[in-house]
Design a protein around this motif. Structure first.
Motif, PDB file in Angstrom:
ATOM      1  N   VAL A  54      11.836  22.334   2.350  1.00 21.90           N
ATOM      2  CA  VAL A  54      12.499  21.904   1.122  1.00 21.90           C
ATOM      3  C   VAL A  54      11.791  22.562  -0.059  1.00 21.90           C
ATOM      4  O   VAL A  54      10.554  22.629  -0.089  1.00 21.90           O
ATOM      5  CB  VAL A  54      12.459  20.365   0.962  1.00 21.90           C
ATOM      6  CG1 VAL A  54      12.979  19.946  -0.412  1.00 21.90           C
ATOM      7  CG2 VAL A  54      13.271  19.689   2.060  1.00 21.90           C
ATOM      8  N   TYR A  55      12.583  23.053  -0.996  1.00 18.37           N
ATOM      9  CA  TYR A  55      12.039  23.565  -2.256  1.00 18.37           C
ATOM     10  C   TYR A  55      12.326  22.537  -3.333  1.00 18.37           C
ATOM     11  O   TYR A  55      13.482  22.157  -3.547  1.00 18.37           O
ATOM     12  CB  TYR A  55      12.679  24.906  -2.621  1.00 18.37           C
ATOM     13  CG  TYR A  55      12.212  25.470  -3.952  1.00 18.37           C
ATOM     14  CD1 TYR A  55      10.901  25.874  -4.129  1.00 18.37           C
ATOM     15  CD2 TYR A  55      13.093  25.581  -5.024  1.00 18.37           C
ATOM     16  CE1 TYR A  55      10.466  26.387  -5.332  1.00 18.37           C
ATOM     17  CE2 TYR A  55      12.670  26.094  -6.244  1.00 18.37           C
ATOM     18  CZ  TYR A  55      11.355  26.498  -6.384  1.00 18.37           C
ATOM     19  OH  TYR A  55      10.921  27.006  -7.601  1.00 18.37           O
ATOM     20  N   ARG A  56      11.280  22.070  -3.993  1.00 18.74           N
ATOM     21  CA  ARG A  56      11.419  21.103  -5.072  1.00 18.74           C
ATOM     22  C   ARG A  56      11.135  21.775  -6.396  1.00 18.74           C
ATOM     23  O   ARG A  56      10.114  22.431  -6.552  1.00 18.74           O
ATOM     24  CB  ARG A  56      10.452  19.932  -4.873  1.00 18.74           C
ATOM     25  CG  ARG A  56      10.764  19.067  -3.663  1.00 18.74           C
ATOM     26  CD  ARG A  56       9.707  18.001  -3.453  1.00 18.74           C
ATOM     27  NE  ARG A  56      10.054  17.121  -2.338  1.00 18.74           N
ATOM     28  CZ  ARG A  56       9.197  16.295  -1.758  1.00 18.74           C
ATOM     29  NH1 ARG A  56       7.934  16.222  -2.200  1.00 18.74           N
ATOM     30  NH2 ARG A  56       9.579  15.527  -0.748  1.00 18.74           N
ATOM     31  N   THR A  76       2.587  23.059   3.366  1.00 17.17           N
ATOM     32  CA  THR A  76       3.105  22.461   2.143  1.00 17.17           C
ATOM     33  C   THR A  76       2.080  22.600   1.022  1.00 17.17           C
ATOM     34  O   THR A  76       0.893  22.311   1.213  1.00 17.17           O
ATOM     35  CB  THR A  76       3.420  20.969   2.367  1.00 17.17           C
ATOM     36  OG1 THR A  76       4.475  20.861   3.329  1.00 17.17           O
ATOM     37  CG2 THR A  76       3.850  20.297   1.069  1.00 17.17           C
ATOM     38  N   GLU A  86      15.855  18.830  -5.352  1.00 16.49           N
ATOM     39  CA  GLU A  86      15.417  19.331  -4.059  1.00 16.49           C
ATOM     40  C   GLU A  86      16.481  20.247  -3.468  1.00 16.49           C
ATOM     41  O   GLU A  86      17.685  19.974  -3.588  1.00 16.49           O
ATOM     42  CB  GLU A  86      15.150  18.183  -3.084  1.00 16.49           C
ATOM     43  CG  GLU A  86      13.966  17.314  -3.464  1.00 16.49           C
ATOM     44  CD  GLU A  86      13.585  16.348  -2.350  1.00 16.49           C
ATOM     45  OE1 GLU A  86      14.317  16.278  -1.331  1.00 16.49           O
ATOM     46  OE2 GLU A  86      12.538  15.677  -2.487  1.00 16.49           O
ATOM     47  N   TYR A  87      16.034  21.343  -2.820  1.00 13.66           N
ATOM     48  CA  TYR A  87      16.941  22.325  -2.241  1.00 13.66           C
ATOM     49  C   TYR A  87      16.485  22.603  -0.811  1.00 13.66           C
ATOM     50  O   TYR A  87      15.325  22.965  -0.585  1.00 13.66           O
ATOM     51  CB  TYR A  87      16.934  23.616  -3.063  1.00 13.66           C
ATOM     52  CG  TYR A  87      17.218  23.391  -4.532  1.00 13.66           C
ATOM     53  CD1 TYR A  87      18.509  23.429  -5.027  1.00 13.66           C
ATOM     54  CD2 TYR A  87      16.173  23.111  -5.428  1.00 13.66           C
ATOM     55  CE1 TYR A  87      18.774  23.213  -6.372  1.00 13.66           C
ATOM     56  CE2 TYR A  87      16.434  22.883  -6.774  1.00 13.66           C
ATOM     57  CZ  TYR A  87      17.729  22.932  -7.234  1.00 13.66           C
ATOM     58  OH  TYR A  87      17.976  22.708  -8.571  1.00 13.66           O
ATOM     59  N   PRO A  88      17.383  22.448   0.184  1.00 13.32           N
ATOM     60  CA  PRO A  88      16.981  22.693   1.573  1.00 13.32           C
ATOM     61  C   PRO A  88      16.705  24.168   1.815  1.00 13.32           C
ATOM     62  O   PRO A  88      17.382  25.042   1.254  1.00 13.32           O
ATOM     63  CB  PRO A  88      18.193  22.205   2.377  1.00 13.32           C
ATOM     64  CG  PRO A  88      19.345  22.281   1.424  1.00 13.32           C
ATOM     65  CD  PRO A  88      18.783  22.013   0.061  1.00 13.32           C
ATOM     66  N   ARG A 124      16.141  27.114   4.908  1.00 14.78           N
ATOM     67  CA  ARG A 124      16.318  27.427   6.321  1.00 14.78           C
ATOM     68  C   ARG A 124      16.166  28.933   6.494  1.00 14.78           C
ATOM     69  O   ARG A 124      16.100  29.673   5.498  1.00 14.78           O
ATOM     70  CB  ARG A 124      17.682  26.948   6.821  1.00 14.78           C
ATOM     71  CG  ARG A 124      18.861  27.472   6.010  1.00 14.78           C
ATOM     72  CD  ARG A 124      20.184  26.907   6.503  1.00 14.78           C
ATOM     73  NE  ARG A 124      20.229  25.470   6.378  1.00 14.78           N
ATOM     74  CZ  ARG A 124      20.660  24.833   5.293  1.00 14.78           C
ATOM     75  NH1 ARG A 124      21.058  25.519   4.229  1.00 14.78           N
ATOM     76  NH2 ARG A 124      20.692  23.525   5.243  1.00 14.78           N
ATOM     77  N   SER A 128      12.310  25.644   8.702  1.00 15.71           N
ATOM     78  CA  SER A 128      12.998  24.954   7.615  1.00 15.71           C
ATOM     79  C   SER A 128      12.000  24.225   6.733  1.00 15.71           C
ATOM     80  O   SER A 128      10.825  24.073   7.072  1.00 15.71           O
ATOM     81  CB  SER A 128      14.014  23.959   8.179  1.00 15.71           C
ATOM     82  OG  SER A 128      13.357  22.988   8.993  1.00 15.71           O
TER      83      SER A 128
END
Length: 302
Positions: free
Chosen positions: A68-70, A48, A75-77, A79, A66
């Motif tokens: 998360v993009y912030r 991170t 926030e966008y998951p 995968r 997996s």
């Protein structure tokens, strides 16, 4: 190909591929476009990172795991199979689960060596709101990326010969993947072109509020005249450039007063007012209260 590609990635191949690609492909020259490659990277277990922004594009491809993009407040998951684009001057962060394998490349278009059409295309890409593609394994960009890393792992001696063409194809495929929703500039789309320039100028202002911001500086960043930028702000915000900058400074000040314990002096510096006296004067004129009293009002129970 996805399983074979994931299985081919090891800590050793990641380190070696990073070294080879950063050595072999630092610039790309096509018929109508030239790129600077700032870095290539890969990791089997991406850490991170801190919230940050930069002046160039960064494309990332999730190979496994997996996260998360912030970006800004959203926030966008993430995968396996997700390909996403961090655009210039956008605050962002990648929050990775321990098993997230990631490829990335930082790049920018050299506008001095690129055609006007290609320059316009990548400027539109910088303002697109479509910047994340799921299940992207079979897109041209992802296939080129996988081919680059497999070539570096399986036939490193040939990499210098074929990597520039694969890298060029990767970068040139990104506008089609992410910018398909954007209209072409010119002709009947002149107003939309101004809208995109306004959006880019707004992002630049927001990312540089702590600094003095002059009309000429922002116009130079966008490669347009100050006169044209003045018209764009009048047309798309209904304000002058100076009034718009002040409005953005006050918005940021409001956020910091409400959500942080920073002193008035620190906030004045962060939002670019230069002095507490001037900050207090402008803030009180626009909000009806000086900053300290405004903060107290915001935090008092109803």
């Amino acid at each position: 190909m996805m399983n074979g590609f994931r299985n081919a990635l090891t800590a050793l191949t990641c380190r070696e591929s990073n070294r080879l690609l950063n050595t072999a492909v630092s610039t790309i020259q096509a018929d109508n476009a030239a790129f600077y490659i700032h870095y290539w990277g890969s990791s089997l277990s991406h850490n991170t990172n801190m919230r940050h922004h930069h002046s160039f594009f960064e494309a990332c491809f999730v190979v496994d795991g997996s996260g998360v993009y912030r970006e800004d407040e959203a926030e966008y998951p993430l995968r396996a199979g997700t390909l996403f684009l961090s655009r210039p001057h956008r605050w962002h962060q990648i929050v990775s689960e321990p098993d997230m394998a990631l490829l990335w490349v930082g790049f920018e278009l050299d506008e001095t060596q690129s055609s006007p059409e290609m320059t316009a295309l990548f400027r539109r890409l910088a303002s697109t709101e479509t910047f994340l593609a799921e299940s992207a394994w079979n897109t041209p960009a992802a296939l080129c990326w996988q081919a680059l890393w497999l070539q570096a792992e399986q036939s490193p001696s040939l990499l210098r010969l074929i990597a520039p063409d694969l890298a060029k194809s990767l970068l040139l495929s990104l506008p089609a993947l992410f910018a398909a929703d954007l209209p072409e500039e010119g002709g009947a789309a002149e107003h939309d072109g101004g809208r995109h320039l306004f959006r880019q100028a707004s992002l630049y202002i927001r990312d540089n509020l702590s600094r003095p911001l002059r009309l000429e500086e922002v116009a130079e960043y966008l490669h347009i005249s100050g006169r044209q930028l003045t018209r764009i702000f009048r047309s798309h915000s209904g304000m002058s450039f100076g009034d718009y900058v002040t409005s953005e400074r006050l918005k940021k000040a409001h956020y910091l007063l409400k959500n942080t314990d920073l002193t008035t002096h620190a906030i004045a510096e962060q939002v670019g007012f230069g002095s507490v006296h001037y900050f207090t004067k402008v803030f009180a004129a626009k909000r009806g209260l000086p900053p300290a009293a405004y903060r107290k009002q915001l935090r008092s129970p109803l």
